[in-house]
Design a protein around this motif. Structure first.
Motif, short mmCIF file in Angstrom:
data_model
loop_
_atom_site.label_atom_id
_atom_site.label_comp_id
_atom_site.label_asym_id
_atom_site.label_seq_id
_atom_site.Cartn_x
_atom_site.Cartn_y
_atom_site.Cartn_z
N PHE A 105 -50.06 53.84 119.60
CA PHE A 105 -49.76 52.56 120.22
C PHE A 105 -50.05 52.67 121.71
N ALA A 106 -50.09 51.55 122.37
CA ALA A 106 -50.30 51.52 123.82
C ALA A 106 -49.48 50.37 124.40
N MET A 107 -49.07 50.53 125.66
CA MET A 107 -48.26 49.52 126.33
C MET A 107 -48.68 49.44 127.78
N ASN A 108 -48.58 48.23 128.36
CA ASN A 108 -48.83 48.13 129.79
C ASN A 108 -47.84 49.01 130.52
N GLY A 109 -48.30 49.66 131.61
CA GLY A 109 -47.50 50.74 132.16
C GLY A 109 -47.37 50.76 133.66
N GLY A 110 -46.83 49.72 134.25
CA GLY A 110 -46.59 49.74 135.69
C GLY A 110 -47.19 48.54 136.38
N MET A 111 -46.66 48.25 137.56
CA MET A 111 -47.06 47.03 138.26
C MET A 111 -48.34 47.25 139.05
N PHE A 112 -49.01 46.14 139.38
CA PHE A 112 -50.38 46.22 139.86
C PHE A 112 -50.68 45.07 140.81
N ASP A 113 -51.81 45.21 141.53
CA ASP A 113 -52.22 44.17 142.46
C ASP A 113 -53.12 43.15 141.77
N GLY A 114 -53.70 42.25 142.55
CA GLY A 114 -54.52 41.19 141.98
C GLY A 114 -55.78 41.68 141.29
N GLU A 115 -56.20 42.91 141.57
CA GLU A 115 -57.38 43.48 140.92
C GLU A 115 -57.02 44.35 139.72
N GLY A 116 -55.72 44.44 139.42
CA GLY A 116 -55.28 45.25 138.30
C GLY A 116 -55.04 46.71 138.64
N LYS A 117 -55.08 47.05 139.92
CA LYS A 117 -54.89 48.44 140.34
C LYS A 117 -53.42 48.69 140.65
N PRO A 118 -52.93 49.90 140.36
CA PRO A 118 -51.50 50.17 140.54
C PRO A 118 -51.07 50.04 142.00
N ILE A 119 -49.85 49.54 142.19
CA ILE A 119 -49.31 49.45 143.55
C ILE A 119 -48.41 50.64 143.86
#
Length: 273
Positions: A105-119
């Motif tokens: 399985f896979a899950m979204n894993g952490g918050m990100f900026d407008g380009e989808g890159k981790p903050i």
């Protein structure tokens, strides 16, 4: 063959408002568990075909009238990696890149900026692409203490950011920072009430005393407090980390589920050893 059509919803995630769109994700269940997932109507049309793996690790549960999906990764059977791509922004794109190689399985894993890159802190296959973020700011990520989910081989941990900074000197194989912490050493985050008024789709991760990672996503709106108490009272994870809300998504090939609520950023992928 039965077909389930899942519309792409407009959501307001922790990382900003997503643009409204018309794409529709269709999952077709055929013979012998084979699935075909098609996303149409957007800028790109994606078709992913794959067989369902036998190693299902997710189950539907209900906690205090809220439906949840609870997935468990066992270090004896599974390995965990983080994946971002360029970034992929969706499980459909990740599936396309993986071809016949399906995760458990896979899950979204952490918050990100407008380009989808981790903050926040992010490590993939031992390479750190984003340093630990200790800055103050608005939003859930900065509701301190926030924290890090990380691991090397079969040793996985959730720590508050301050604890991670003070105790972890060797770079792990994977790591992702998010926030807030839901539980810190068995106690709820000091800013989280037992059952506050905010009700959203939410997902998070905790590690139990046996070293298993518990990934939970709500299938209906849930308060922070009730979500945290599931990790404390049911999953029995002393430390647990909020991963995101509204954009929260799960890919569970065993059940044919591939969420497509909105573009996402970092992903946590659980695979069979």
């Amino acid at each position: 063959m039965r077909t389930v059509a899942l519309p792409l919803l407009l959501v307001l995630g922790a990382c900003g408002q997503q643009a409204e769109g018309e794409p529709v994700t269709v999952i077709e269940f055929g013979e012998n568990g084979a699935t075909t997932t098609t996303t149409t109507g957007g800028e790109d049309e994606q078709v992913v075909e794959a067989a369902v793996p036998a190693d299902g690790a997710c189950e539907k549960v209900t906690y205090q009238d809220v439906p949840l999906t609870h997935c468990i990764a066992d270090p004896a059977r599974h390995r965990i990696t983080t994946m971002l791509g360029s970034p992929y922004r969706s499980f459909a794109k990740l599936a396309e890149a993986r071809g016949d190689s399906l995760p458990v399985f896979a899950m979204n894993g952490g918050m990100f900026d407008g380009e989808g890159k981790p903050i926040g802190y992010y490590v993939e296959k031992g390479e750190r692409t984003k340093e630990l973020n200790t800055a103050d700011g608005p939003g859930n990520f900065h509701l301190k203490p926030n924290g890090v989910f990380y691991g090397t081989e079969g040793a996985w941990r959730v720590r508050s950011t301050d604890s991670f900074l003070a105790n972890v000197s060797d770079r792990p194989q994977f790591g992702t920072q998010s926030g807030p912490m839901l539980l810190i050493e068995g106690k709820m985050h000091p800013e989280i009430t037992d059952d506050g008024p905010s009700r959203q789709i939410r997902n998070g991760v905790g590690v139990d005393r046996e070293g298993r990672a518990h990934f939970v996503i709500s299938d209906g709106p849930i308060s922070f407090g009730k979500f945290a108490r599931f990790f404390r009272d049911v999953a029995d994870t002393p430390n647990a980390l909020f991963l995101d809300g509204n954009v929260s998504s799960l890919w569970d090939p065993a059940s044919g589920r591939m969420d497509a609520r909105a573009p996402i950023g970092p992903m946590i992928v659980v695979e069979t050893k």
